[in-house]
Design a protein around this motif. Structure first.
Motif, short mmCIF file in Angstrom:
data_model
loop_
_atom_site.label_atom_id
_atom_site.label_comp_id
_atom_site.label_asym_id
_atom_site.label_seq_id
_atom_site.Cartn_x
_atom_site.Cartn_y
_atom_site.Cartn_z
N VAL A 45 0.83 -1.11 -0.01
CA VAL A 45 0.13 0.14 0.06
C VAL A 45 0.90 1.16 0.15
CG1 VAL A 45 -1.64 1.33 1.34
CG2 VAL A 45 -2.12 -1.11 0.98
N GLU A 46 1.90 1.21 0.82
CA GLU A 46 2.85 2.44 0.86
C GLU A 46 3.59 2.50 -0.49
OE1 GLU A 46 5.74 1.04 3.98
OE2 GLU A 46 4.39 2.29 5.32
N GLU A 47 3.89 1.75 -1.13
CA GLU A 47 4.48 1.68 -2.55
C GLU A 47 3.19 2.11 -3.63
OE1 GLU A 47 8.18 -1.66 -2.89
OE2 GLU A 47 5.85 -2.31 -2.89
N GLN A 48 2.12 1.67 -3.64
CA GLN A 48 1.11 2.32 -4.30
C GLN A 48 0.86 3.60 -4.12
OE1 GLN A 48 -2.39 -0.13 -3.96
NE2 GLN A 48 -1.29 -2.22 -4.11
N PHE A 49 0.92 3.85 -2.77
CA PHE A 49 0.62 5.67 -2.54
C PHE A 49 1.83 6.14 -2.94
CE2 PHE A 49 1.92 9.14 0.27
CZ PHE A 49 0.62 9.83 0.23
N TYR A 50 3.01 5.85 -3.05
CA TYR A 50 4.00 6.61 -3.41
C TYR A 50 4.01 6.93 -4.77
CZ TYR A 50 8.96 7.74 -4.58
OH TYR A 50 10.00 8.11 -5.31
N ASP A 51 3.85 5.78 -5.61
CA ASP A 51 3.64 5.71 -7.10
C ASP A 51 2.54 6.89 -7.36
OD1 ASP A 51 5.66 4.07 -7.32
OD2 ASP A 51 4.38 2.33 -7.72
N LEU A 52 1.30 6.68 -6.87
CA LEU A 52 0.33 7.63 -7.36
C LEU A 52 0.52 9.27 -6.89
CD1 LEU A 52 -2.81 5.69 -5.83
CD2 LEU A 52 -2.29 6.18 -8.47
N PHE A 53 1.19 9.20 -5.72
CA PHE A 53 1.45 10.62 -5.27
C PHE A 53 2.68 11.25 -6.11
CE2 PHE A 53 3.85 13.93 -2.91
CZ PHE A 53 3.09 14.37 -2.31
N GLN A 54 3.56 10.65 -6.78
CA GLN A 54 4.81 10.81 -7.41
C GLN A 54 4.38 11.07 -8.88
OE1 GLN A 54 6.57 12.26 -5.10
NE2 GLN A 54 8.68 11.44 -5.85
N GLN A 55 3.39 10.38 -9.35
CA GLN A 55 2.78 10.79 -10.72
C GLN A 55 2.01 11.97 -10.76
OE1 GLN A 55 0.78 7.10 -12.06
NE2 GLN A 55 2.31 5.86 -11.34
N GLY A 56 1.54 12.26 -9.48
CA GLY A 56 0.52 13.43 -9.46
C GLY A 56 1.55 14.74 -9.26
N VAL A 57 2.60 14.40 -8.75
CA VAL A 57 3.42 15.61 -8.55
C VAL A 57 3.95 15.86 -10.19
CG1 VAL A 57 5.71 16.18 -7.83
CG2 VAL A 57 4.30 15.03 -6.28
N ALA A 58 4.37 14.93 -10.73
CA ALA A 58 4.97 15.17 -12.07
C ALA A 58 3.82 15.50 -13.01
CB ALA A 58 5.20 13.86 -12.68
N LEU A 59 2.75 15.28 -12.96
CA LEU A 59 1.53 15.85 -13.83
C LEU A 59 1.03 16.97 -13.32
CD1 LEU A 59 -0.76 12.67 -13.97
CD2 LEU A 59 0.45 13.72 -15.96
N SER A 60 1.42 17.51 -12.26
CA SER A 60 0.82 18.91 -11.50
C SER A 60 2.04 19.79 -12.08
CB SER A 60 0.86 19.02 -10.10
OG SER A 60 0.55 20.09 -9.51
#
Length: 100
Positions: A45-60
């Motif tokens: 779950v932590e890795e899934q969170f990290y991936d979603l968060f980082q992808q969101g940062v890149a898109l933003s």
């Protein structure tokens, strides 16, 4: 419970370090066990969170605020109390409301 931006940044950095440690540990375990499917195992779950968060940062950072928000809302389901994520979601929602 309110965190200052500096505290949120430190929390975020600590989470990134922890998640990186988990990824490296899982990789080493997979290599040690000579498991050819080690890289295919389900992310934590932590890795899934990290991936979603980082992808969101890149898109933003690239101006795709709508998609970034969608990813961060998904990440929020994994870590609903994450202060940095909550702050980022508020900022993006506010920005998108102003643009409409």
């Amino acid at each position: 419970l309110s965190h200052s931006p500096e505290e949120a940044d430190l929390d975020h950095i600590a989470q990134l370090i922890k998640l990186q440690h988990i990824k490296v540990e899982n990789k080493v375990k997979g290599d040690f066990d000579h498991d050819p499917l080690a890289h295919k195992k389900t992310e934590t779950v932590e890795e899934q969170f990290y991936d979603l968060f980082q992808q969101g940062v890149a898109l933003s950072n690239n101006g795709d605020f709508k998609t970034a928000l969608e990813l961060w809302v998904r990440a929020e389901k994994l870590q609903p109390e994450n202060p940095l994520l909550k702050m980022n979601i508020r900022i993006l929602r506010s920005r998108l409301e102003r643009e409409n």
